[in-house]
Design a protein around this motif. Structure first.
Motif, PDB file in Angstrom:
ATOM      1  N   THR A 135      -3.546   5.082   5.321  1.00 52.20           N
ATOM      2  CA  THR A 135      -3.005   4.357   6.504  1.00 52.20           C
ATOM      3  C   THR A 135      -2.891   2.857   6.046  1.00 52.20           C
ATOM      4  O   THR A 135      -3.179   2.593   4.934  1.00 52.20           O
ATOM      5  CB  THR A 135      -4.103   4.416   7.466  1.00 52.20           C
ATOM      6  OG1 THR A 135      -5.417   3.801   7.129  1.00 52.20           O
ATOM      7  CG2 THR A 135      -4.366   5.748   7.785  1.00 52.20           C
TER       8      THR A 135
ATOM      9  N   VAL B 226      -5.099   0.508   6.791  1.00 54.32           N
ATOM     10  CA  VAL B 226      -6.443  -0.083   7.015  1.00 54.32           C
ATOM     11  C   VAL B 226      -6.984  -0.540   5.546  1.00 54.32           C
ATOM     12  O   VAL B 226      -6.300   0.045   4.614  1.00 54.32           O
ATOM     13  CB  VAL B 226      -7.509   0.968   7.594  1.00 54.32           C
ATOM     14  CG1 VAL B 226      -7.862   2.134   6.307  1.00 54.32           C
ATOM     15  CG2 VAL B 226      -8.997   0.290   7.658  1.00 54.32           C
TER      16      VAL B 226
ATOM     17  N   ILE C  94      -6.571  -3.826  10.120  1.00 50.37           N
ATOM     18  CA  ILE C  94      -5.430  -3.113   9.814  1.00 50.37           C
ATOM     19  C   ILE C  94      -4.250  -4.120   9.553  1.00 50.37           C
ATOM     20  O   ILE C  94      -3.913  -5.102  10.375  1.00 50.37           O
ATOM     21  CB  ILE C  94      -4.817  -2.514  11.261  1.00 50.37           C
ATOM     22  CG1 ILE C  94      -6.282  -1.460  11.547  1.00 50.37           C
ATOM     23  CG2 ILE C  94      -3.710  -1.681  11.399  1.00 50.37           C
ATOM     24  CD1 ILE C  94      -6.140   0.013  10.753  1.00 50.37           C
TER      25      ILE C  94
ATOM     26  N   GLN D 116       3.055  -0.779   9.320  1.00 48.01           N
ATOM     27  CA  GLN D 116       2.018   0.209   9.011  1.00 48.01           C
ATOM     28  C   GLN D 116       2.547   1.096   7.946  1.00 48.01           C
ATOM     29  O   GLN D 116       1.807   1.613   6.853  1.00 48.01           O
ATOM     30  CB  GLN D 116       1.326   0.898  10.127  1.00 48.01           C
ATOM     31  CG  GLN D 116       0.469  -0.187  10.884  1.00 48.01           C
ATOM     32  CD  GLN D 116      -0.527   0.715  11.903  1.00 48.01           C
ATOM     33  OE1 GLN D 116      -0.793   1.509  11.556  1.00 48.01           O
ATOM     34  NE2 GLN D 116      -1.127  -0.370  12.850  1.00 48.01           N
TER      35      GLN D 116
ATOM     36  N   MET E  83      -4.532   2.730  14.317  1.00 47.99           N
ATOM     37  CA  MET E  83      -3.510   3.329  13.208  1.00 47.99           C
ATOM     38  C   MET E  83      -2.532   3.952  14.065  1.00 47.99           C
ATOM     39  O   MET E  83      -2.532   4.724  14.982  1.00 47.99           O
ATOM     40  CB  MET E  83      -4.375   4.539  12.473  1.00 47.99           C
ATOM     41  CG  MET E  83      -5.440   3.574  11.747  1.00 47.99           C
ATOM     42  SD  MET E  83      -6.254   5.239  10.719  1.00 47.99           S
ATOM     43  CE  MET E  83      -7.773   4.212   9.873  1.00 47.99           C
TER      44      MET E  83
END
Length: 126
Positions: free
Chosen positions: A32, A34, A40, A48, A113
């Motif tokens: 992800t 993160v 994030i 992302q 996310m």
């Protein structure tokens, strides 16, 4: 078997590696956007996805593989409306490799996310 440690803040609790190599196969955990401190990268699905794919590439390299050796990916979306943005990022990274791919809509661990991406690479001949 070779395991690549994950910098994810969730890894110690859940007990997972960023990647695991078993012979000619490299399995990359769901990545992800993160960061190691829980932030994030990006608030949109495309940004992302690009960050998740960057991390996929990093994990592959640490396990002795490359993005062009990826044979399968799975993309998990928090919102079906993000399919095109995530698909575009995936297509940019895997334009030549064209792995078998799946895109699913599901809940993700953190509501910030928007996407999680995992991959399998084959590093042998053929």
């Amino acid at each position: 078997m070779t395991r690549v440690p994950s910098p994810s803040p969730y890894a110690p609790v859940i007990g997972f590696s960023a990647a695991a190599r078993a012979g000619d196969l490299v399995f990359v955990a769901g990545m992800t956007a993160v960061t190691g401190d829980g932030a994030i990268v990006g608030d949109d699905a495309y940004t992302q996805a690009r960050e998740a794919l960057r991390k996929v590439g990093e994990a592959l390299e640490a396990a002795g593989a490359r993005l062009d050796q990826v044979v399968q990916t799975r993309m998990y979306l928090a919102d079906a409306a993000d399919w095109e943005a995530v698909g575009r990022a995936h297509g940019e990274v895997f334009a030549e490799a064209r792995p078998a791919a799946a895109m699913l809509v599901t809940g993700l661990l953190d509501p910030r996310m928007r996407v999680e991406i995992e991959a399998v690479a084959h590093v042998g001949q053929g």
